[in-house]
Design an enzyme around this catalytic site. Structure first.
Site, PDB file in Angstrom:
ATOM      1  N   SER A   1      40.242 -27.175  79.931  1.00  0.00           N
ATOM      2  CA  SER A   1      39.863 -26.514  78.676  1.00  0.00           C
ATOM      3  C   SER A   1      41.118 -26.134  77.888  1.00  0.00           C
ATOM      4  O   SER A   1      41.026 -25.565  76.814  1.00  0.00           O
ATOM      5  CB  SER A   1      39.008 -25.265  78.950  1.00  0.00           C
ATOM      6  OG  SER A   1      39.677 -24.404  79.842  1.00  0.00           O
TER       7      SER A   1
ATOM      8  N   ASN B   1      37.951 -15.130  85.790  1.00  0.00           N
ATOM      9  CA  ASN B   1      36.640 -14.770  85.227  1.00  0.00           C
ATOM     10  C   ASN B   1      36.699 -13.535  84.335  1.00  0.00           C
ATOM     11  O   ASN B   1      36.061 -13.485  83.283  1.00  0.00           O
ATOM     12  CB  ASN B   1      35.628 -14.556  86.352  1.00  0.00           C
ATOM     13  CG  ASN B   1      35.416 -15.815  87.169  1.00  0.00           C
ATOM     14  OD1 ASN B   1      35.942 -16.868  86.814  1.00  0.00           O
ATOM     15  ND2 ASN B   1      34.657 -15.726  88.249  1.00  0.00           N
TER      16      ASN B   1
ATOM     17  N   THR C   1      10.720 -18.118  40.801  1.00  0.00           N
ATOM     18  CA  THR C   1      10.052 -17.970  42.090  1.00  0.00           C
ATOM     19  C   THR C   1       9.266 -19.267  42.248  1.00  0.00           C
ATOM     20  O   THR C   1       8.798 -19.831  41.250  1.00  0.00           O
ATOM     21  CB  THR C   1       9.094 -16.752  42.137  1.00  0.00           C
ATOM     22  OG1 THR C   1       8.081 -16.936  41.162  1.00  0.00           O
ATOM     23  CG2 THR C   1       9.833 -15.441  41.849  1.00  0.00           C
ATOM     24  N   HIS C   2       9.181 -19.750  43.454  1.00  0.00           N
ATOM     25  CA  HIS C   2       8.582 -21.082  43.710  1.00  0.00           C
ATOM     26  C   HIS C   2       9.315 -22.158  42.907  1.00  0.00           C
ATOM     27  O   HIS C   2       8.730 -23.185  42.586  1.00  0.00           O
ATOM     28  CB  HIS C   2       7.087 -21.115  43.369  1.00  0.00           C
ATOM     29  CG  HIS C   2       6.330 -19.951  43.903  1.00  0.00           C
ATOM     30  ND1 HIS C   2       5.645 -19.976  45.100  1.00  0.00           N
ATOM     31  CD2 HIS C   2       6.168 -18.688  43.412  1.00  0.00           C
ATOM     32  CE1 HIS C   2       5.088 -18.797  45.323  1.00  0.00           C
ATOM     33  NE2 HIS C   2       5.396 -17.993  44.312  1.00  0.00           N
TER      34      HIS C   2
ATOM     35  N   SER D   1      31.757 -41.350  41.705  1.00  0.00           N
ATOM     36  CA  SER D   1      31.163 -42.399  42.526  1.00  0.00           C
ATOM     37  C   SER D   1      32.059 -43.623  42.505  1.00  0.00           C
ATOM     38  O   SER D   1      32.715 -43.908  41.503  1.00  0.00           O
ATOM     39  CB  SER D   1      29.784 -42.727  41.962  1.00  0.00           C
ATOM     40  OG  SER D   1      29.405 -44.033  42.310  1.00  0.00           O
TER      41      SER D   1
ATOM     42  N   LYS E   1      29.575 -40.649  37.078  1.00  0.00           N
ATOM     43  CA  LYS E   1      29.134 -39.576  37.963  1.00  0.00           C
ATOM     44  C   LYS E   1      30.126 -38.420  38.120  1.00  0.00           C
ATOM     45  O   LYS E   1      31.334 -38.603  38.094  1.00  0.00           O
ATOM     46  CB  LYS E   1      28.848 -40.145  39.353  1.00  0.00           C
ATOM     47  CG  LYS E   1      27.656 -41.073  39.368  1.00  0.00           C
ATOM     48  CD  LYS E   1      26.347 -40.325  39.363  1.00  0.00           C
ATOM     49  CE  LYS E   1      26.060 -39.904  40.764  1.00  0.00           C
ATOM     50  NZ  LYS E   1      24.747 -39.334  40.927  1.00  0.00           N
TER      51      LYS E   1
ATOM     52  N   ASN F   1      29.843 -35.530  40.904  1.00  0.00           N
ATOM     53  CA  ASN F   1      28.980 -35.087  42.007  1.00  0.00           C
ATOM     54  C   ASN F   1      29.475 -33.797  42.659  1.00  0.00           C
ATOM     55  O   ASN F   1      30.673 -33.625  42.852  1.00  0.00           O
ATOM     56  CB  ASN F   1      28.906 -36.182  43.083  1.00  0.00           C
ATOM     57  CG  ASN F   1      28.196 -37.423  42.593  1.00  0.00           C
ATOM     58  OD1 ASN F   1      27.284 -37.338  41.764  1.00  0.00           O
ATOM     59  ND2 ASN F   1      28.619 -38.579  43.072  1.00  0.00           N
TER      60      ASN F   1
ATOM     61  N   GLU G   1      27.572 -29.826  48.477  1.00  0.00           N
ATOM     62  CA  GLU G   1      26.678 -30.522  49.420  1.00  0.00           C
ATOM     63  C   GLU G   1      27.181 -30.394  50.850  1.00  0.00           C
ATOM     64  O   GLU G   1      26.402 -30.230  51.787  1.00  0.00           O
ATOM     65  CB  GLU G   1      26.561 -31.999  49.038  1.00  0.00           C
ATOM     66  CG  GLU G   1      25.809 -32.208  47.727  1.00  0.00           C
ATOM     67  CD  GLU G   1      25.971 -33.630  47.213  1.00  0.00           C
ATOM     68  OE1 GLU G   1      25.088 -34.451  47.486  1.00  0.00           O
ATOM     69  OE2 GLU G   1      26.990 -33.916  46.557  1.00  0.00           O
TER      70      GLU G   1
ATOM     71  N   TYR H   1      29.831 -15.574  87.279  1.00  0.00           N
ATOM     72  CA  TYR H   1      30.457 -16.625  86.472  1.00  0.00           C
ATOM     73  C   TYR H   1      29.982 -18.004  86.925  1.00  0.00           C
ATOM     74  O   TYR H   1      29.839 -18.269  88.114  1.00  0.00           O
ATOM     75  CB  TYR H   1      31.988 -16.551  86.589  1.00  0.00           C
ATOM     76  CG  TYR H   1      32.667 -17.669  85.839  1.00  0.00           C
ATOM     77  CD1 TYR H   1      32.911 -17.555  84.480  1.00  0.00           C
ATOM     78  CD2 TYR H   1      33.000 -18.864  86.480  1.00  0.00           C
ATOM     79  CE1 TYR H   1      33.506 -18.594  83.771  1.00  0.00           C
ATOM     80  CE2 TYR H   1      33.588 -19.907  85.777  1.00  0.00           C
ATOM     81  CZ  TYR H   1      33.838 -19.770  84.428  1.00  0.00           C
ATOM     82  OH  TYR H   1      34.399 -20.798  83.730  1.00  0.00           O
TER      83      TYR H   1
ATOM     84  N   GLN I   1      32.456 -22.103  80.362  1.00  0.00           N
ATOM     85  CA  GLN I   1      33.662 -22.617  79.707  1.00  0.00           C
ATOM     86  C   GLN I   1      33.338 -23.247  78.346  1.00  0.00           C
ATOM     87  O   GLN I   1      34.183 -23.273  77.451  1.00  0.00           O
ATOM     88  CB  GLN I   1      34.332 -23.653  80.612  1.00  0.00           C
ATOM     89  CG  GLN I   1      35.567 -24.278  80.029  1.00  0.00           C
ATOM     90  CD  GLN I   1      36.398 -24.976  81.092  1.00  0.00           C
ATOM     91  OE1 GLN I   1      36.998 -24.316  81.948  1.00  0.00           O
ATOM     92  NE2 GLN I   1      36.420 -26.290  81.065  1.00  0.00           N
TER      93      GLN I   1
ATOM     94  N   LYS J   1      33.594 -21.395  74.495  1.00  0.00           N
ATOM     95  CA  LYS J   1      34.732 -21.299  73.565  1.00  0.00           C
ATOM     96  C   LYS J   1      34.751 -22.429  72.549  1.00  0.00           C
ATOM     97  O   LYS J   1      34.983 -22.219  71.360  1.00  0.00           O
ATOM     98  CB  LYS J   1      36.046 -21.277  74.355  1.00  0.00           C
ATOM     99  CG  LYS J   1      36.258 -19.939  75.051  1.00  0.00           C
ATOM    100  CD  LYS J   1      37.345 -19.971  76.074  1.00  0.00           C
ATOM    101  CE  LYS J   1      36.922 -20.689  77.339  1.00  0.00           C
ATOM    102  NZ  LYS J   1      35.748 -20.090  78.026  1.00  0.00           N
TER     103      LYS J   1
HETATM  104  N1  ARG Z   1      38.592 -22.059  81.921  1.00  0.00           N
HETATM  105  C1  ARG Z   1      37.603 -21.208  82.491  1.00  0.00           C
HETATM  106  C2  ARG Z   1      36.574 -20.851  81.403  1.00  0.00           C
HETATM  107  O1  ARG Z   1      36.864 -21.085  80.308  1.00  0.00           O
HETATM  108  C3  ARG Z   1      38.202 -19.956  83.006  1.00  0.00           C
HETATM  109  C4  ARG Z   1      37.460 -19.330  84.119  1.00  0.00           C
HETATM  110  C5  ARG Z   1      37.451 -20.215  85.316  1.00  0.00           C
HETATM  111  N2  ARG Z   1      36.882 -19.554  86.419  1.00  0.00           N
HETATM  112  C6  ARG Z   1      36.546 -20.217  87.545  1.00  0.00           C
HETATM  113  N3  ARG Z   1      36.051 -19.487  88.467  1.00  0.00           N
HETATM  114  N4  ARG Z   1      36.647 -21.505  87.661  1.00  0.00           N
HETATM  115  O2  ARG Z   1      35.531 -20.363  81.661  1.00  0.00           O
END
Ligand code: ARG
Length: 476
Positions: free
Chosen positions: A27, A114, A160-161, A286, A292, A294, A299, A326, A331, A334
């Site tokens: 990660s 964790n 409205t509508h 365009s 055009k 746009n 959008e 955990y 993971q 994030k």
């Molecule tokens: N990279 C892990 C996460 O984002 C960190 C925690 C990992 N914990 C574990 N027990 N493997 O969640």
């Protein structure tokens, strides 16, 4: 070939991680965004470890110095993030040990990735929810107030509508969008706090799940982070991602508001409406149709709401059915939180620029004000002031509108006093009309007559505008 760095669990796992698994589990490619928060967590943890005597002051100082050096190098773009170390927590710790040796090996006393990751994400969310996003939202609010101010004397229909409803000051509609984004500011602020009635609970000290048998002091660690307290449940702190959900939900609401506004302006920019003009630099043309112009940015803002709703759903679905404690599924949170933030943040910046460049097209709007009997409700309310019950007044005006349409008249003001009186007498025989009825007709007159709090024209609108200018520090 350089040898892969040793992992902290090398004693237990007999094989080196498979190369495919390595890529799959990492990660660091995205959680490196939390390096500052991770280091702040480690500094706090080391400070606490020294306070309770689990490390000595010299070890603490070496750890903190080492961490600061790592932070400086990351900031200077002078740092290699080793993917084989999986995540920001292990990358920082391994580098610390490499730099300072033995004291670095003590940093992980009484903690786990964790509780580290839960803290890092909490701090990251708090930072953007109380910082950059607040600023972006308030810039957008200011842009809408500026537009309202510039459009003070533009009268336009409301819908409205999506059918013509009542006349309003164009600025009142701008202020309506502003209200939504202002509410987003509070929603976001609460998500930054984790919606807790008391101070948010720092996860540090929760360890992997059950806390620690060592005499650590999580209360002390928590005080190092502004306005936090110790965990009330080590299990909950490491397992829940409520704050991440609150944050992504707040982002989804911002996106919803942006999407509705973008749609409204896309409609207003059509030739059929021609109500609003935004700067050419926020439009595209365009490749085939040379004429055009746009509204692509609008959008994209409208469309990107779909991504953020998707982020909310993804996070909620990842959490669905997840056992307590955990799990590595967490993971993924994030990736989602960062993506929602990136989308919303760029949309807000784009939106503010567009609004700052915009103006209502008075010349195009005003000639259309006679269409759609926008003053019908005003006439009914005028009759109420003459003692006619509202239901009767509604019926009278409905009859008058139908009569106009039948006779090819496009507005109520085209009726003579006698014609008004004839229909009124049939339903409210005692009411005698005078010339002042014409003062209640015509979009511009109507807008001036609004007097209820929050109304979309007249004095209430001017008061609204003045109050918001003051609140947002806009002069002039
Ligand atoms: N990279 C892990 C996460 O984002 C960190 C925690 C990992 N914990 C574990 N027990 N493997 O969640």
């Amino acid at each position: 070939m350089a040898e892969a760095p040793q992992k902290s669990w090398q004693a237990r796992i007999s094989e080196a991680t498979d190369a495919i698994a390595q890529k799959f589990v990492e990660s660091i490619s995205y959680d490196r965004r939390m390096y500052k928060h991770d280091i702040a967590g480690s500094v706090a943890h080391a400070t606490m470890l020294a306070k309770v005597g689990l490390i000595n002051d010299a070890e603490r100082d070496a750890i903190i110095e080492g961490l600061k050096g790592i932070e400086r190098d990351i900031e200077a773009n002078n740092f290699a993030f080793d993917e084989s170390l999986e995540d920001i927590h292990m990358v920082v710790e391994a580098e610390l040990i490499k730099r300072i040796g033995e004291p670095g090996r003590k940093l992980h006393t009484g903690r786990s990735r964790n509780d580290q990751v839960a803290l890092d994400l909490m701090l990251w969310i708090r930072e953007v929810a109380h910082g950059e996003l607040q600023i972006a939202l308030s810039d957008l609010c200011k842009a809408f107030v500026g537009l309202a101010e510039r459009s003070k004397d533009v009268v336009m229909p409301s819908f409205t509508h999506l059918q013509r409803a009542q006349p309003i000051s164009a600025g009142a509609e701008a202020m309506a969008w502003m209200q939504m984004f202002d509410r987003d500011i509070s929603r976001l602020f609460h998500s930054g706090h984790g919606y807790q009635s008391t101070k948010p609970q720092s996860p540090l000290g929760s360890g992997a799940i059950a806390g620690s048998s060592l005499p650590i002091d999580p209360e002390f660690t928590a005080t190092i982070f502004k306005a936090m307290q110790a965990p009330e449940s080590s299990i909950e702190r490491t397992a829940s991602r409520d704050q991440a959900c609150d944050f992504v939900y707040a982002c989804a609401m911002i996106s919803q508001h942006l999407s509705r506004w973008a749609e409204q302006w896309i409609i207003y920019m059509s030739t059929e409406f021609n109500f609003i003009k935004i700067a050419d630099r926020y439009t595209t043309s365009s490749s085939m149709m040379p004429q055009k112009r746009n509204p692509d940015m609008l959008e994209l803002i409208r469309g990107r709401c779909g991504n953020v709703y998707g982020d909310l759903f993804a996070l909620m679905t990842i959490l669905k059915g997840l056992p307590i404690g955990y799990n590595r599924d967490l993971q993924e949170d994030k990736r989602i939180v960062f993506r929602a933030y990136d989308t919303v943040s760029s949309c807000l910046t784009m939106a503010a620029a567009i609004v700052n460049s915009a103006s209502y097209n008075k010349e195009a709007i005003e000639p259309t004000l006679d269409k759609g009997f926008l003053d019908a409700t005003s006439l009914a309310e005028y009759l109420v002031t003459k003692g006619v019950p509202f239901r009767t007044a509604h019926h009278i005006v409905g009859t008058l509108v139908a009569r106009c349409e039948k006779e090819g008249k496009t507005s109520l003001a085209q009726l003579t006093l006698e014609e008004f009186q004839e229909v009124i007498s049939a339903h409210a025989p005692k009411v005698m009309l005078t010339d002042d009825v014409y003062g209640a007709l015509g979009a511009k007159n109507v807008v001036k007559r609004y007097q209820s709090a929050g109304a979309a024209g007249g004095k209430p609108f001017e008061e609204q505008l003045a109050a918001w200018k003051k609140r947002l520090g806009i002069s002039g």
